[in-house]
Design a protein around this motif. Structure first.
Motif, mmCIF file in Angstrom:
data_model
loop_
_atom_site.group_PDB
_atom_site.id
_atom_site.type_symbol
_atom_site.label_atom_id
_atom_site.label_comp_id
_atom_site.label_asym_id
_atom_site.label_seq_id
_atom_site.Cartn_x
_atom_site.Cartn_y
_atom_site.Cartn_z
ATOM 1 N N VAL A 1 0.814 -1.212 0.000
ATOM 2 C CA VAL A 1 0.000 0.000 0.000
ATOM 3 C C VAL A 1 0.851 1.268 0.000
ATOM 4 N N TRP A 2 2.167 1.133 0.292
ATOM 5 C CA TRP A 2 3.034 2.321 0.290
ATOM 6 C C TRP A 2 4.484 1.870 0.194
ATOM 7 N N THR A 3 5.285 2.620 -0.556
ATOM 8 C CA THR A 3 6.703 2.299 -0.720
ATOM 9 C C THR A 3 7.536 3.541 -0.409
ATOM 10 N N HIS A 4 8.501 3.404 0.473
ATOM 11 C CA HIS A 4 9.404 4.499 0.843
ATOM 12 C C HIS A 4 10.450 4.671 -0.257
ATOM 13 N N GLU A 5 11.062 5.870 -0.312
ATOM 14 C CA GLU A 5 12.084 6.129 -1.327
ATOM 15 C C GLU A 5 13.281 5.200 -1.187
ATOM 16 N N ILE B 1 4.305 6.783 7.924
ATOM 17 C CA ILE B 1 2.908 7.024 7.568
ATOM 18 C C ILE B 1 1.995 6.831 8.783
ATOM 19 N N TRP B 2 2.579 6.905 9.977
ATOM 20 C CA TRP B 2 1.806 6.644 11.200
ATOM 21 C C TRP B 2 0.612 7.590 11.331
ATOM 22 N N ARG B 3 0.774 8.837 10.898
ATOM 23 C CA ARG B 3 -0.302 9.818 11.031
ATOM 24 C C ARG B 3 -1.456 9.552 10.065
ATOM 25 N N ARG B 4 -1.274 8.660 9.116
ATOM 26 C CA ARG B 4 -2.349 8.328 8.181
ATOM 27 C C ARG B 4 -3.247 7.205 8.718
ATOM 28 N N PHE B 5 -2.854 6.632 9.847
ATOM 29 C CA PHE B 5 -3.681 5.611 10.478
ATOM 30 C C PHE B 5 -4.810 6.286 11.257
ATOM 31 N N GLU C 1 -10.705 0.940 5.152
ATOM 32 C CA GLU C 1 -11.185 1.815 4.077
ATOM 33 C C GLU C 1 -10.620 3.227 4.230
ATOM 34 N N ARG C 2 -10.676 3.756 5.461
ATOM 35 C CA ARG C 2 -10.191 5.115 5.683
ATOM 36 C C ARG C 2 -8.674 5.198 5.497
ATOM 37 N N LEU D 1 -4.079 6.879 1.723
ATOM 38 C CA LEU D 1 -2.907 6.547 0.911
ATOM 39 C C LEU D 1 -3.215 6.585 -0.580
ATOM 40 N N GLY D 2 -4.478 6.862 -0.932
ATOM 41 C CA GLY D 2 -4.851 6.880 -2.339
ATOM 42 C C GLY D 2 -4.972 5.497 -2.939
#
Length: 298
Positions: free
Chosen positions: A37-41, A160-164, A193-194, A199-200
């Motif tokens: 769902v997400w990849t760091h640089e 991405i902790w703040r996106r939880f 879902e949220r 994360l788009g």
């Protein structure tokens, strides 16, 4: 000690009790979907695991329930269910007064209720023969296993902790049937879902059974087409799943699908039976009125 026990019990019931890193134990844990769902640089990834969980039900026998000191044998005259009433810690109200409570032991769970509301409910004392007959019927109807779905977010989490979701931050670990060990933050279906929206990403689609479990457990409200909504409510000291938003022209069609109605305060209210029967009825509802959204309950 009673006040502390009551606060701890309330925290566990609301899902805010923090017991540290917990291990999920079940009869079966199988990964049915995994997605990045997400990849760091740096290349580190965050993954979302959808896991099917199967737990063996271990219902309480009538003898085990009656072994509790001071237990009273009760039968619900409306729902034809049996319970054993035992003492529970009282609850201190905001004005400092104490509200007496009782615990109702049932084959698969227990409910803590106020004594005052219990006296005005459909629960009545009964003789041992009637109690054992009704309890045995419920005991025999309990399925061998209960199946559900859990979601774990693993891998790189801190960036991405703040996106939880902010209301839960519990971390769990488990080992699947294949021996794979997973540790991560657990999210409910609504929270997934949220989280994915933040994360788009597209969230995993919940099955009808999983959606029903969210509603029946009081974790979410289901919104269907044509303005219908399903949520868990407390009616006559009993937890039920109520359908709202229906019109008079829908009543016969809804009842034909298994819902039942009651006149309460001169108003017709419709309910979906709980338990395994509720799952099948909920699926029939979705066939006619598709699910439009699932919202988290406070």
């Amino acid at each position: 000690e009673e006040l502390l026990s009551a606060r701890t019990e309330a925290a566990i019931a609301s899902g805010t009790f923090d017991a540290g890193l917990e291990t999920i134990r079940a009869d079966s844990l199988v990964v049915i979907e995994r997605k990045t769902v997400w990849t760091h640089e740096s290349g580190a990834e965050t993954q979302l695991f959808t896991i099917e969980r199967k737990d063996r039900n271990r219902p309480m026998s009538a003898d085990e329930a009656l072994a509790h000191a001071g237990g009273k044998m009760l039968v619900n005259t409306r729902s034809k269910r049996a319970a054993v009433q035992v003492a529970a810690p009282s609850l201190m109200l905001e004005d400092g007064s104490m509200e007496r409570r009782a615990r109702l032991l049932r084959p698969l769970h227990h409910d803590t209720v106020f004594v005052s509301s219990l006296e005005n409910s459909h629960w009545e004392e009964t003789d041992e023969a009637t109690f054992r007959e009704i309890w045995a019927a419920e005991f025999a109807a309990v399925p061998e296993f209960t199946t559900g779905t859990i979601h774990l977010v693993t891998g790189l989490l801190l960036p991405i902790w703040r996106r939880f979701p902010e209301n839960t931050a519990r971390v769990y670990r488990l080992q699947t049937d294949e021996g794979e060990r997973i540790i991560g933050r657990m999210l409910s279906g609504v929270e997934v879902e949220r989280f994915c929206e933040n994360l788009g990403m597209d969230a995993p689609k919940l099955s009808a059974d999983d959606t029903w479990e969210q509603v029946a457990d009081g974790k979410a409200a289901a919104h269907l087409a044509d303005g219908l909504s399903l949520r868990r409510v407390l009616v006559m000291n009993e937890l039920r799943v109520e359908l709202s938003g229906f019109t008079s022209g829908m009543v016969e069609s809804l009842k034909a699908r298994g819902l039942f109605g009651e006149i309460i305060a001169w108003k017709l209210r419709l309910f979906v039976p709980t338990g395994e029967a509720g799952k099948a009825i909920f699926t029939k509802l979705l066939d006619r009125w598709p699910l439009t959204s699932l919202t988290e309950r406070a």
